[in-house]
Design a protein around this motif. Structure first.
Motif, short mmCIF file in Angstrom:
data_model
loop_
_atom_site.label_atom_id
_atom_site.label_comp_id
_atom_site.label_asym_id
_atom_site.label_seq_id
_atom_site.Cartn_x
_atom_site.Cartn_y
_atom_site.Cartn_z
N UNK A 1 0.85 -1.20 0.00
CA UNK A 1 0.00 0.00 0.00
C UNK A 1 0.87 1.24 0.00
N UNK A 2 0.63 2.10 -0.90
CA UNK A 2 1.43 3.33 -0.94
C UNK A 2 0.56 4.53 -0.58
N UNK A 3 1.16 5.52 -0.01
CA UNK A 3 0.43 6.74 0.32
C UNK A 3 0.98 7.88 -0.50
N UNK A 381 4.82 4.84 -18.29
CA UNK A 381 5.41 4.99 -16.96
C UNK A 381 5.75 6.44 -16.62
N UNK A 446 5.88 -1.52 -11.71
CA UNK A 446 4.44 -1.78 -11.53
C UNK A 446 3.85 -2.43 -12.77
N UNK B 18 -8.53 15.01 1.61
CA UNK B 18 -8.27 13.75 0.92
C UNK B 18 -7.00 13.06 1.37
N UNK B 19 -6.03 13.84 1.81
CA UNK B 19 -4.70 13.25 1.93
C UNK B 19 -4.37 12.76 3.33
N UNK B 21 -4.32 10.21 6.12
CA UNK B 21 -4.51 8.77 6.21
C UNK B 21 -5.27 8.44 7.49
N UNK B 56 -9.96 -3.03 0.14
CA UNK B 56 -8.66 -2.58 0.63
C UNK B 56 -7.92 -1.79 -0.46
N UNK B 60 -6.86 2.10 -0.21
CA UNK B 60 -5.44 2.11 0.18
C UNK B 60 -4.77 3.47 0.07
N UNK B 61 -5.31 4.36 -0.74
CA UNK B 61 -4.71 5.70 -0.82
C UNK B 61 -5.05 6.56 0.39
N UNK B 62 -6.01 6.11 1.19
CA UNK B 62 -6.49 6.96 2.27
C UNK B 62 -6.29 6.32 3.64
N UNK B 63 -5.91 5.06 3.64
CA UNK B 63 -5.89 4.30 4.89
C UNK B 63 -4.49 3.79 5.16
N UNK B 64 -4.03 3.94 6.42
CA UNK B 64 -2.71 3.41 6.73
C UNK B 64 -2.75 2.11 7.53
N UNK B 84 0.19 -9.48 1.29
CA UNK B 84 -0.41 -8.67 0.23
C UNK B 84 0.16 -7.25 0.28
N UNK B 85 0.95 -6.96 1.29
CA UNK B 85 1.70 -5.70 1.27
C UNK B 85 1.03 -4.50 1.92
N UNK B 86 0.12 -4.72 2.87
CA UNK B 86 -0.42 -3.57 3.60
C UNK B 86 -0.58 -3.96 5.07
N UNK B 323 -4.89 -3.45 -12.90
CA UNK B 323 -4.19 -2.72 -13.95
C UNK B 323 -2.69 -2.74 -13.70
N UNK B 324 -1.91 -2.88 -14.77
CA UNK B 324 -0.46 -2.77 -14.60
C UNK B 324 0.10 -2.08 -15.83
N UNK B 325 1.05 -1.20 -15.58
CA UNK B 325 1.65 -0.46 -16.68
C UNK B 325 2.46 -1.38 -17.57
#
Lengths: 446, 446
Positions: A1-3, A381, A446, B18-19, B21, B56, B60-64, B84-86, B323-325
């Motif tokens: 999870x990134x912020x 990217x 990514x 918005x920013x 967390x 999640x 994830x952009x808003x939650x830590x 899963x990385x969070x 989605x992935x770049x």
């Protein structure tokens, strides 16, 4: 999870000193007399751009209004600056013989309410990186060991406890050189006023000395004051050479093309715009295809020549601060067309069989795809593939390299072999690019 | 002169809500019993992604940190969420029969010091836009006129002065529907504690009613609670259809390809990854070239089919939040190769003369350059050409349109004519793109 958003905010808070817009005073009352020009010094072109306009462009991210002190030929400066799209006020100094300290004093009423403001000389040229650093300092910006300035002519500075205690051209014992760039607060005018009342001719260094202003060191970057025609040449040479962005350059570009293109750019920067240069290199590429109908080796030489001057538009654009995304866009599309046209004409004049036409199709496809695979990376990217994946730089097959090899093979009359080689080479490079990107993905892309 | 950085800062200040967390409490103690699944409801896949993982990802952009209240099968959820990385903490509810209000009460000690936190149900699915709006509200997020929810089954809310005065499934007189999404402050636990002491079975609506919590209306977006297999299908259908990004679609894609591809995506989204789908469409494109050796019309039909399923990878990726770049990058490179191979094979099997080989070279070049000219735009301007210059959308010659025309001409046995047409059409489109970009430059593009 990134912020991500959170990080962005923090980043902006950290570097908030950068984002506060200030006013900037530019002293431009001097005439370019030592250069036998009738223009004000500020309007002399260095690498395609007037000294004062370069200054304004470099400062424009940090400055919301320019206060420009002008002398007798101030109307010329006014005419030049009109409609350039930024806010400025002119301050007329009718007694330029009273010195640049007096000029500065005249700007008082426009900045005396400001917490801090920039003061720069209208005859100095700086590289972008210098300005970025200087803007974060305070007081007189000084250079410990200026690389591009004649020490005999330079104004030296002696310091104690981070403040100027003496300043002048003839100081024997000094710590720094004056770069002509200041970040000041209104308190400076108290000292300026004192001195203006005391004497007729007031130099800036008189004020600096009396105010004992602090210094900030920014060493190792390019900056010069422009006094003579020699200086103009010297600055131009540096700015052009500094404009070579090597990150996407291949072996041939680095070792051959750039060495020649910078010389051509140096000759042309004052006379042509980057877009005209793009057109010129496009035309020379087209001409090389036309020559193919008469003489293949000659056409190949001309093609390599067009590859060399293809570097000039970017060099001139960056050196003269005239970069444009539309220009970059046009250039890259036209380059693709030149390469295509050369290959297809080569095939046409060579009376190939079906096998070689097939190879030609692969060569054409691969040749565009080399560029497509790097540009699509940037589109996806938002980052340059050569910066994100440095080992991509070692993958040969870039345009400069392919054109050079094309020239060699044409000179050796090996056209069939060339087409087959390009068909494999370019497509192999694209396949390798895909593999490298996929491998980088496993390592965190990514 | 622009003050980009300054603007950026202001923008961030404006939307600073918005920013920040927060923590998020997810109630996931329920079993998917009505679906005859042995999985916890939170682990049921909707459009390729488990309900809880979708939640999640969207938050994830808003939650830590996520506080997840689980029931008997909490170990399954734990196993799923591991690596899963969070950051998350599990809270075990050993008495799930005591109701979801009791589950919520158990999360108290993890959020009782927080100014505000998110509370969501582990069996709800929301579209991204809903979450973006909801996160800026306070209290219970309600929908005035839910589009995708069965009103008989929904929890209704009666309000007065912006606060809940009654809530329940069987309310006759109501203003809104409960979306299951809350932004709460620690005060809520005072009421929760009272009720937990009073009775055994505590529903969230009991707490909401007693606390008279405020409501924020977010109407018109997709959200659903997942109760039955029918619900899973309904949500999947919406998410896939909503995943069609139409901005770069041509006429054929909009009117034909997408209508079929969304149905295929709906069938496959739970079984294949976006990358597998990319590979599948690449392979079917390659196969169409192979078929050319045997039967041109059949190959053309297959080529058009591969063009249809080329839309599925993007749809599946967006609907399943995968989605992935790199995926986008691979897909676009492979598409270029498929198009090239089809054209070159077509020429090879058709035993052309030199004129048509020449036209073929132009067709191949133009075909790649259509994509190159749009991707290079994005690389240079960091913006989609169809968004920046909307009239570009009307320029026909996009991939879907070219492939459809290719199919028609092949079915009519007009291969020569096709090659000549493509040679002109694709290159004309590139030339028009250049002109449009240049014209936009005069209207302000940098």
């Amino acid at each position: 999870m990134k912020f991500k958003k959170l990080e962005k905010v923090n980043l902006l808070f950290v570097s908030s000193s950068e984002v506060i817009a200030m006013k900037a005073v530019i002293l431009a009352a001097g005439l370019g007399t030592r250069m036998k020009e009738k223009l004000p010094k500020a309007l002399i072109k260095v690498a395609g751009t007037e000294i004062i306009f370069r200054m304004i462009k470099l400062l424009s991210n940090h400055v919301d209004e320019f206060i420009i002190v002008v002398g007798k030929s101030g109307d010329k400066i006014d005419n030049f600056l009109k409609n350039k799209g930024f806010r400025y006020k002119l301050v007329w100094n009718f007694y330029p013989e009273r010195g640049n300290g007096y000029s500065f004093y005249l700007a008082k009423k426009f900045v005396e309410n400001d917490e801090r403001f920039i003061l720069v000389m209208g005859d100095h040229v700086y590289e972008e990186e210098f300005v970025k650093k200087a803007i974060q300092g305070f007081g007189l910006i000084v250079d410990r060991n200026p690389l591009y300035v004649d020490l005999d002519e330079a104004t030296k500075v002696k310091c104690e406890n981070g403040r100027v205690i003496d300043i002048g051209k003839n100081l024997k014992d000094f710590d720094f050189v004056d770069t002509g760039f200041f970040i000041l607060s209104k308190e400076i005018f108290k000292f300026a006023e004192e001195i203006v009342k005391e004497k007729d001719v007031v130099e800036l260094k008189d004020i600096v000395r009396r105010a004992k202003i602090p210094v900030t060191e920014v060493s190792g970057y390019f900056w010069m004051d422009i006094d003579t025609k020699e200086d103009v040449k010297k600055a131009k040479r540096f700015l052009i050479r500094n404009s070579v962005k090597s990150v996407g350059d291949g072996i041939v570009a680095r070792n051959l093309n750039r060495k020649i293109s910078v010389r051509i750019s140096e000759l042309l920067v004052d006379f042509v715009t980057p877009n005209q240069m793009t057109l010129l290199s496009f035309l020379s590429g087209m001409i090389s295809s036309v020559i193919l109908f008469f003489n293949i080796p000659l056409a190949a030489l001309f093609y390599q020549f067009s590859s060399i001057i293809d570097g000039c538009d970017g060099e001139i654009a960056r050196a003269s601060l005239k970069k444009s995304k539309v220009g970059e866009y046009m250039d890259s599309i036209l380059d693709r067309f030149v390469d295509f046209l050369f290959l297809v004409t080569l095939a046409y004049v060579s009376d190939f069989d079906r096998f070689i036409w097939l190879a030609l199709a692969f060569a054409i496809f691969g040749s565009v795809m080399v560029s497509y695979s790097t540009e699509k990376f940037k589109a996806a990217f938002f980052e340059d593939i050569y910066k994100k994946i440095p080992k991509m730089r070692f993958l040969i097959g870039k345009r400069d390299e392919r054109i050079f090899v094309t020239m060699i093979f044409c000179l050796l009359n090996l056209v069939r072999e060339l087409i087959v080689l390009l068909a494999f080479w370019a497509n192999l490079r694209v396949a390798l690019t895909l593999l490298i990107v996929l491998k980088t993905k496993r390592n965190g892309l990514d």
